[in-house]
Design an enzyme around this catalytic site. Structure first.
Site, PDB file in Angstrom:
ATOM      1  N   GLY A 215       7.139  -6.447   2.802  1.00  0.00           N
ATOM      2  CA  GLY A 215       6.843  -5.376   1.848  1.00  0.00           C
ATOM      3  C   GLY A 215       7.983  -4.997   0.915  1.00  0.00           C
ATOM      4  O   GLY A 215       7.759  -4.649  -0.233  1.00  0.00           O
TER       5      GLY A 215
ATOM      6  N   ASP B 117       6.911   5.745   6.656  1.00  0.00           N
ATOM      7  CA  ASP B 117       5.731   6.468   7.131  1.00  0.00           C
ATOM      8  C   ASP B 117       6.122   7.288   8.364  1.00  0.00           C
ATOM      9  O   ASP B 117       6.604   8.398   8.245  1.00  0.00           O
ATOM     10  CB  ASP B 117       4.634   5.446   7.434  1.00  0.00           C
ATOM     11  CG  ASP B 117       3.301   6.095   7.753  1.00  0.00           C
ATOM     12  OD1 ASP B 117       3.060   7.211   7.276  1.00  0.00           O
ATOM     13  OD2 ASP B 117       2.490   5.484   8.473  1.00  0.00           O
TER      14      ASP B 117
ATOM     15  N   PHE C 147      -3.368   5.613   1.906  1.00  0.00           N
ATOM     16  CA  PHE C 147      -2.897   4.250   2.120  1.00  0.00           C
ATOM     17  C   PHE C 147      -2.750   3.582   0.762  1.00  0.00           C
ATOM     18  O   PHE C 147      -3.660   3.615  -0.058  1.00  0.00           O
ATOM     19  CB  PHE C 147      -3.864   3.456   3.002  1.00  0.00           C
ATOM     20  CG  PHE C 147      -3.247   2.190   3.530  1.00  0.00           C
ATOM     21  CD1 PHE C 147      -2.497   2.202   4.706  1.00  0.00           C
ATOM     22  CD2 PHE C 147      -3.387   0.982   2.846  1.00  0.00           C
ATOM     23  CE1 PHE C 147      -1.899   1.034   5.184  1.00  0.00           C
ATOM     24  CE2 PHE C 147      -2.793  -0.184   3.312  1.00  0.00           C
ATOM     25  CZ  PHE C 147      -2.050  -0.154   4.491  1.00  0.00           C
ATOM     26  N   VAL C 148      -1.581   2.996   0.555  1.00  0.00           N
ATOM     27  CA  VAL C 148      -1.311   2.403  -0.753  1.00  0.00           C
ATOM     28  C   VAL C 148      -1.058   0.900  -0.656  1.00  0.00           C
ATOM     29  O   VAL C 148      -0.577   0.405   0.371  1.00  0.00           O
ATOM     30  CB  VAL C 148      -0.099   3.087  -1.434  1.00  0.00           C
ATOM     31  CG1 VAL C 148      -0.466   4.497  -1.880  1.00  0.00           C
ATOM     32  CG2 VAL C 148       1.117   3.125  -0.513  1.00  0.00           C
TER      33      VAL C 148
ATOM     34  N   ASP D 278       0.721  -4.200   1.203  1.00  0.00           N
ATOM     35  CA  ASP D 278      -0.478  -5.014   1.377  1.00  0.00           C
ATOM     36  C   ASP D 278      -1.557  -4.347   2.208  1.00  0.00           C
ATOM     37  O   ASP D 278      -1.325  -3.371   2.916  1.00  0.00           O
ATOM     38  CB  ASP D 278      -0.095  -6.320   2.071  1.00  0.00           C
ATOM     39  CG  ASP D 278       0.218  -6.087   3.551  1.00  0.00           C
ATOM     40  OD1 ASP D 278       1.101  -5.258   3.842  1.00  0.00           O
ATOM     41  OD2 ASP D 278      -0.440  -6.698   4.410  1.00  0.00           O
TER      42      ASP D 278
HETATM   43  P1  XMP Z   1       6.781   3.336   9.722  1.00  0.00           P
HETATM   44  O1  XMP Z   1       5.603   4.073  10.296  1.00  0.00           O
HETATM   45  O2  XMP Z   1       7.533   2.594  10.779  1.00  0.00           O
HETATM   46  O3  XMP Z   1       6.076   2.256   8.835  1.00  0.00           O
HETATM   47  O4  XMP Z   1       7.635   4.227   8.876  1.00  0.00           O
HETATM   48  C1  XMP Z   1       6.600   1.744   7.690  1.00  0.00           C
HETATM   49  C2  XMP Z   1       5.998   0.396   7.458  1.00  0.00           C
HETATM   50  O5  XMP Z   1       4.572   0.435   7.546  1.00  0.00           O
HETATM   51  C3  XMP Z   1       3.974  -0.148   6.428  1.00  0.00           C
HETATM   52  N1  XMP Z   1       3.063   0.826   5.809  1.00  0.00           N
HETATM   53  C4  XMP Z   1       2.225   0.558   4.808  1.00  0.00           C
HETATM   54  N2  XMP Z   1       1.960  -0.587   4.188  1.00  0.00           N
HETATM   55  N3  XMP Z   1       0.458   0.554   2.759  1.00  0.00           N
HETATM   56  C5  XMP Z   1       1.062  -0.579   3.166  1.00  0.00           C
HETATM   57  O6  XMP Z   1       0.798  -1.606   2.585  1.00  0.00           O
HETATM   58  C6  XMP Z   1       0.664   1.751   3.343  1.00  0.00           C
HETATM   59  O7  XMP Z   1       0.101   2.769   2.938  1.00  0.00           O
HETATM   60  C7  XMP Z   1       1.599   1.745   4.439  1.00  0.00           C
HETATM   61  N4  XMP Z   1       2.061   2.709   5.257  1.00  0.00           N
HETATM   62  C8  XMP Z   1       2.962   2.107   6.084  1.00  0.00           C
HETATM   63  C9  XMP Z   1       5.076  -0.439   5.442  1.00  0.00           C
HETATM   64  O8  XMP Z   1       5.092  -1.814   5.200  1.00  0.00           O
HETATM   65  C10 XMP Z   1       6.366  -0.012   6.047  1.00  0.00           C
HETATM   66  O9  XMP Z   1       7.290  -1.082   6.137  1.00  0.00           O
HETATM   67 MG    MG Z   2       6.894  -3.120   5.501  1.00  0.00          MG
END
Ligand code: XMP
Ligand code: MG
Length: 181
Positions: free
Chosen positions: A50, A105, A154-155, A161
């Site tokens: 990402g 997140d 969710f983005v 992705d």
């Molecule tokens: P945490 O919860 O560990 O997660 O902070 C961060 C990782 O989760 C993925 N993530 C997303 N990926 N759309 C995405 O495509 C979203 O809305 C989303 N929310 C979390 C993200 O890749 C990040 O590395």
């Molecule tokens: Mg990621």
């Protein structure tokens, strides 16, 4: 903008951040990082997959002599545990490490990564994230450089992705609620 395929995709609700808005964020953050790390050995570490697109734009807005490295991590189970799937290629001892992430997140991913990197004797470890979604934060990881705060949606796009799709969109879009369940 309408030339990009996802605008008419039934899974996509709306554009959250345009290409221009993202470019402005990259330029602002790049200028701050350039000023803060001047004269220091800097390594940008992107989290695959990402963080890749953001890293590509951000690093070109940083006017410093720096190196790039990559790490891939995988969460398993409920996402409470993460493990390294691909580690850095270079030693970061004595270097200033800036972890570049697409979105924070819960914060669990970065909490883990920052701890791992801090154990390798770097001069410093800090975090730069394009997006910050605070609604579901569990681990209180310090964010030195934050692009934008986003609501609890969710983005996808610009590296982010859904099942591997949409990473190549030059903008960031919101996925319809119904899709995420
Ligand atoms: P945490 O919860 O560990 O997660 O902070 C961060 C990782 O989760 C993925 N993530 C997303 N990926 N759309 C995405 O495509 C979203 O809305 C989303 N929310 C979390 C993200 O890749 C990040 O590395
Ligand atoms: Mg990621």
């Amino acid at each position: 903008m309408s030339a990009y395929y996802a605008i008419h995709d039934p899974l996509i609700e709306r554009v959250l951040l345009t290409e221009d808005e993202i470019a402005t964020v990259c330029s602002t953050l790049g200028a701050r990082i350039s000023a803060d790390y001047r004269g220091k050995p800097l390594t940008l570490v992107a989290l695959l997959r990402g963080g890749l697109v953001f890293l590509a734009d951000l690093c070109r807005n940083i006017d410093l002599d720096l190196t790039l490295d990559f790490m891939a991590i995988s969460s398993y189970g409920t996402g409470e545990a993460v493990r390294i799937v691909k580690d850095l290629d270079d030693d970061v001892a004595g270097r200033h490490v800036l972890v570049v992430e697409d979105l924070v997140d819960t914060g669990l991913t970065l909490h883990y990564i920052v701890n791992v990197l801090a154990g390798r004797s770097p001069a410093s470890v800090a975090v730069c994230t394009l997006l910050d979604r605070r609604a579901r934060r569990i681990a209180d990881v310090p964010i030195a450089y934050r692009g934008l705060e986003i609501p609890d949606v969710f983005v996808v796009g610009y590296g982010l992705d859904l099942g591997g799709r949409y990473r190549n969109l030059p903008y960031i879009a919101v996925v319809r609620d119904e899709v995420m369940g």
